[in-house]
Write a protein that holds these residues in place. Structure first.
Motif, PDB file in Angstrom:
ATOM      1  N   THR A 131      31.004 101.790  59.769  1.00  0.00           N
ATOM      2  CA  THR A 131      31.721 100.718  59.078  1.00  0.00           C
ATOM      3  C   THR A 131      32.179 101.173  57.693  1.00  0.00           C
ATOM      4  O   THR A 131      33.314 100.916  57.286  1.00  0.00           O
ATOM      5  CB  THR A 131      30.819  99.478  58.957  1.00  0.00           C
ATOM      6  N   GLN A 132      31.286 101.836  56.942  1.00  0.00           N
ATOM      7  CA  GLN A 132      31.641 102.322  55.611  1.00  0.00           C
ATOM      8  C   GLN A 132      32.820 103.280  55.681  1.00  0.00           C
ATOM      9  O   GLN A 132      33.758 103.206  54.878  1.00  0.00           O
ATOM     10  CB  GLN A 132      30.439 103.024  54.976  1.00  0.00           C
ATOM     11  N   LEU A 133      32.806 104.175  56.661  1.00  0.00           N
ATOM     12  CA  LEU A 133      33.875 105.162  56.802  1.00  0.00           C
ATOM     13  C   LEU A 133      35.193 104.504  57.190  1.00  0.00           C
ATOM     14  O   LEU A 133      36.256 104.829  56.636  1.00  0.00           O
ATOM     15  CB  LEU A 133      33.475 106.207  57.845  1.00  0.00           C
ATOM     16  N   ASP A 143      45.164  93.340  57.052  1.00  0.00           N
ATOM     17  CA  ASP A 143      44.708  93.124  58.425  1.00  0.00           C
ATOM     18  C   ASP A 143      43.668  94.186  58.769  1.00  0.00           C
ATOM     19  O   ASP A 143      43.990  95.372  58.882  1.00  0.00           O
ATOM     20  CB  ASP A 143      45.898  93.212  59.385  1.00  0.00           C
ATOM     21  N   LEU A 144      42.420  93.749  58.907  1.00  0.00           N
ATOM     22  CA  LEU A 144      41.329  94.643  59.321  1.00  0.00           C
ATOM     23  C   LEU A 144      40.722  94.159  60.631  1.00  0.00           C
ATOM     24  O   LEU A 144      39.526  94.308  60.874  1.00  0.00           O
ATOM     25  CB  LEU A 144      40.245  94.699  58.235  1.00  0.00           C
ATOM     26  N   SER A 145      41.532  93.574  61.478  1.00  0.00           N
ATOM     27  CA  SER A 145      41.033  93.076  62.756  1.00  0.00           C
ATOM     28  C   SER A 145      40.761  94.230  63.716  1.00  0.00           C
ATOM     29  O   SER A 145      41.369  95.302  63.632  1.00  0.00           O
ATOM     30  CB  SER A 145      42.056  92.124  63.379  1.00  0.00           C
ATOM     31  N   MET A 146      39.790  94.015  64.602  1.00  0.00           N
ATOM     32  CA  MET A 146      39.453  94.964  65.672  1.00  0.00           C
ATOM     33  C   MET A 146      39.151  96.365  65.134  1.00  0.00           C
ATOM     34  O   MET A 146      39.616  97.362  65.660  1.00  0.00           O
ATOM     35  CB  MET A 146      40.580  95.022  66.710  1.00  0.00           C
ATOM     36  N   ARG A 147      38.362  96.428  64.069  1.00  0.00           N
ATOM     37  CA  ARG A 147      37.980  97.731  63.507  1.00  0.00           C
ATOM     38  C   ARG A 147      36.509  98.064  63.770  1.00  0.00           C
ATOM     39  O   ARG A 147      36.033  99.097  63.355  1.00  0.00           O
ATOM     40  CB  ARG A 147      38.220  97.764  61.990  1.00  0.00           C
ATOM     41  N   GLY A 148      35.764  97.166  64.391  1.00  0.00           N
ATOM     42  CA  GLY A 148      34.357  97.416  64.651  1.00  0.00           C
ATOM     43  C   GLY A 148      33.482  97.329  63.414  1.00  0.00           C
ATOM     44  O   GLY A 148      32.401  97.919  63.371  1.00  0.00           O
TER      45      GLY A 148
END
Length: 703
Positions: free
Chosen positions: A494-496, A526-531
């Motif tokens: 997530t951090q990366l 938009d940061l959708s669907m990034r896990g």
């Protein structure tokens, strides 16, 4: 017949044998309880004689980790046997205690409390034999070279010997060298000896203080050779890998002030965003111009969130009655800021000049983009008005040429030296991964080294993207080969991902170790669907208007406390169970939480408690919350009143709605066709209008 593990299968014990064992255990338990009762009698009667000491001796042999007994024993010794004893008698008593402890350590060498009692004896003796203690602990480390209690005690003994020698630096250095050679011996016997590697790192740092630059470089190369031998011998053991990470060292980024912005005019509120969590030791200097004269502006700084003493976003609110002009200047000195993360600091004074225009917020709410962080002037104070007097009146000196960390023991003015070392060690680890492709430790170390290399390149470069992508792939591989630590790798991933996806919000600073907001204002992200499992640094979002986090794995909404300008927040299809932080999002107007895991209305209410009228929404105190496909509305039924829960909220106008998937898809289709669904009739499955006294339910059509 031998089992698969080379051990003979034992026959089940007979009932007679089991009964004998149980009887023996019962006898031992009765004896222990009797001794414990005797100990209570000693404490109550304040006996300080041989009988009292004998009882503690018996108890400690049965239960050496019963710390209270050690305390009682010391009280018996101090108030009884040692109270009127001369030095010779006292030393005999202490030596007897040392023998008692040593006898028991042979049976239980990893008891904290026995080692502590031994220290107590030595520290109270008039003439402790530290050299004898060193020989004793060496024997224990021969029996178990990985006993960290023994290593800790050994460091304690060495420290006492150094204090005894005082200013005899030659003796101290000689002892450091001897201890360093001792770690070499122990590591050579067994590479899997974390205590020896750790001790080696502390000793090597002391030895390096008296080395020339060439001697340090030669020593570092020898250490890398030792580590390489260890990791190729046992790549699954973490001890040598952790030592290598220490040897390589980390070049930490300095604290960066991302930017500043005006967020309210009546009263005046100014926000300053940092790239990490900080404490404020000295209030930042805020001044304004009145009749062309610069005057201090009185007010208070506080961090967003439940703990106003630390945070990555800080808000200044003017004091009642304070006047301000068309511009505000904020001056932040290095001594004003204290990083929560160790070793990080603000490199130089920073200044912001903000326009206030002295207008009401309603007049300019549609033009907030003109006042966002990226549009404000930010520059090093020394370049603006020359040397600046700090809070103590001293002049700030000009910065010297920066040095870059090469290893934990070496520095260089050339960044390329750091790059060359990292690339060399990366090649070593890659080679090992080819031999052991499913070994987790080389993969973890490779990810760390690539992240360090990433710090040496421009954050907007193609190489930075390549390094980010490989680090993310490595975390995904770790998840597959080490599922027991899946959450740790997911958080690292997530951090990366977050760092990679938020590059459009920041830019490279003129200084390699600092960052700031990009000049070009980006209102939507938009940061959708990034896990994403969490939001690592929400201060990056302080100037956004719309943030889309749909279809991730986010569990907490606490990051919302830093979204001071966000109007629309999309958090549908995540793992949220409870709302938190919304009381610090004054601009929020629309929040969708569809398809999460919110099961109780109390967990909805928790996010809005303490909102006040006028602090809810920039355009009239209203926020719309969508909760479709959450258990809380799927299981809706019966009257639900929250009178007491809402007494402190006030009339804030929260509208909560939910709808079926079919209706939501129908609305999406209408919107895609260009039809305006923001006005007129909206078809919902249910809605609540939250007020001071109750939560009211209405189903069907909402006008």
């Amino acid at each position: 017949m031998a089992s698969r593990h080379g051990q003979k299968k034992e026959k089940p014990e007979s009932p007679e044998v089991l009964k004998a064992k149980q009887d023996k255990e019962a006898v031992l338990l009765r004896e222990y309880l009797d001794l414990k009762d005797s100990l209570k009698e000693i404490v109550d009667s304040k006996k300080r004689d041989n009988d009292a000491l004998r009882i503690t001796t018996s108890l400690l042999r049965k239960s050496p980790d019963y710390y209270t007994i050690w305390n009682v024993r010391r009280i018996i010794l101090k108030e009884g046997f040692l109270q009127n004893a001369d030095d010779e008698t006292a030393n005999k008593i202490y030596n007897s205690e040392l023998e008692f402890v040593q006898e028991n350590l042979k049976l239980n060498p990893k008891s904290y409390y026995m080692w502590n009692h031994r220290r107590w004896c030595l520290e109270h003796m008039s003439q402790p034999r530290w050299d004898r203690e060193l020989a004793m602990v060496s024997k224990f480390l021969e029996m178990d070279a990985r006993n960290f209690h023994g290593w800790d005690y050994r460091r304690y003994i060495i420290k006492q010997l150094d204090l005894k020698d005082g200013e005899a630096t030659d003796k101290v250095l000689e002892r450091v060298q001897s201890e360093f050679e001792f770690t070499t011996t122990k590591i050579s016997q067994n590479f899997s000896n974390y205590s020896a590697w750790h001790n080696r790192s502390t000793l090597l740092g002391k030895l390096a203080e008296n080395m020339t630059e060439k001697e340090r470089e030669a020593t570092v190369e020898t250490e890398f050779d030792l580590v390489k031998n260890a990791i190729y011998t046992d790549p699954e053991d973490q001890s040598a890998w952790l030592y290598e990470l220490w040897l390589i060292g980390r070049e930490e980024r300095k604290i960066s002030v991302l930017g500043a912005s005006v967020i309210s005019f009546h009263p005046l509120e100014i926000v300053v965003a940092f790239d990490e969590t900080v404490k404020v030791d000295n209030a930042f200097t805020v001044s304004t111009r009145v009749d062309h004269v610069a005057v201090p502006l009185e007010g208070e700084w506080r961090a967003t969130g439940s703990d106003s003493s630390m945070g990555s976003v800080w808000i200044f609110q003017q004091a009642p009655g304070a006047q301000y002009g068309p511009t505000i200047e904020i001056l932040i000195f290095p001594d004003d800021v204290c990083a929560v993360r160790a070793g990080s600091s603000l490199p130089s004074a920073v200044c912001f000049e903000l326009e206030t225009l002295n207008q009401s917020f309603e007049d300019i709410s549609g033009r907030l983009g003109r006042l966002v962080v990226g549009k404000n002037l930010m520059y090093d104070v020394t370049k603006r008005i020359g040397p600046v007097r700090g809070p103590d009146g001293s002049l700030e000196t000009q910065e010297t040429t920066p040095k870059h960390r090469v290893t934990s023991l070496t520095w260089s003015e050339l960044l390329q030296d750091r790059v060359a070392l990292l690339e060399r060690e990366i090649a070593v680890v890659r080679e090992l991964i080819e031999i052991e492709p499913d070994c987790k430790w080389p993969i973890q170390i490779l990810s760390t080294l690539l992240s360090e290399l990433r710090k040496t390149v421009s954050i907007e470069s193609t190489k930075a993207k390549i390094l980010d992508d490989e680090c993310i792939e490595l975390q995904e591989k770790l998840i597959s080969i080490d599922p027991l630590r899946q959450e740790r790798y997911e958080d690292r991933r997530t951090q990366l991902v977050f760092d990679r996806e938020t590059l459009k919000l920041i830019k490279d600073s003129k200084k390699a170790t600092e960052i700031e907001f990009a000049d070009r204002f980006t209102p939507d992200l938009d940061l959708s669907m990034r896990g994403l499992t969490h939001i690592p640094m929400s201060s990056y979002f302080v100037h956004l208007h719309t943030l889309n986090l749909d279809s991730n794995a986010i569990k907490s909404t606490r990051f919302i406390r830093n979204l001071l300008n966000v109007r629309r927040l999309i958090l549908s299809n995540n793992l949220i169970e409870r709302l938190e932080g919304l009381q610090h999002a004054p601009s929020l107007e629309y929040l969708t939480l569809e398809n999460n895991m919110i099961a109780k209305w109390e967990d909805v209410v928790a996010g809005f408690v303490f909102w006040r009228e006028g602090k809810l929404g920039r355009t009239g105190g209203h926020v719309k919350v969508l909760l479709g496909s959450n258990p809380v509305v799927e299981n809706e039924g019966g009257e639900y009143v929250l009178e007491k829960r809402w007494e402190e909220v006030g009339e804030v106008g929260i509208e909560i709605q939910w709808q079926s998937e079919e209706l939501r898809l129908a609305e999406d289709a209408l919107e895609a066709a260009g039809n305006d669904i923001s006005s007129g009739t909206t078809y919902t499955e249910g809605a609540r209008r939250v007020s001071t006294t109750a939560v009211e339910f209405a189903a069907g059509v909402s006008q």
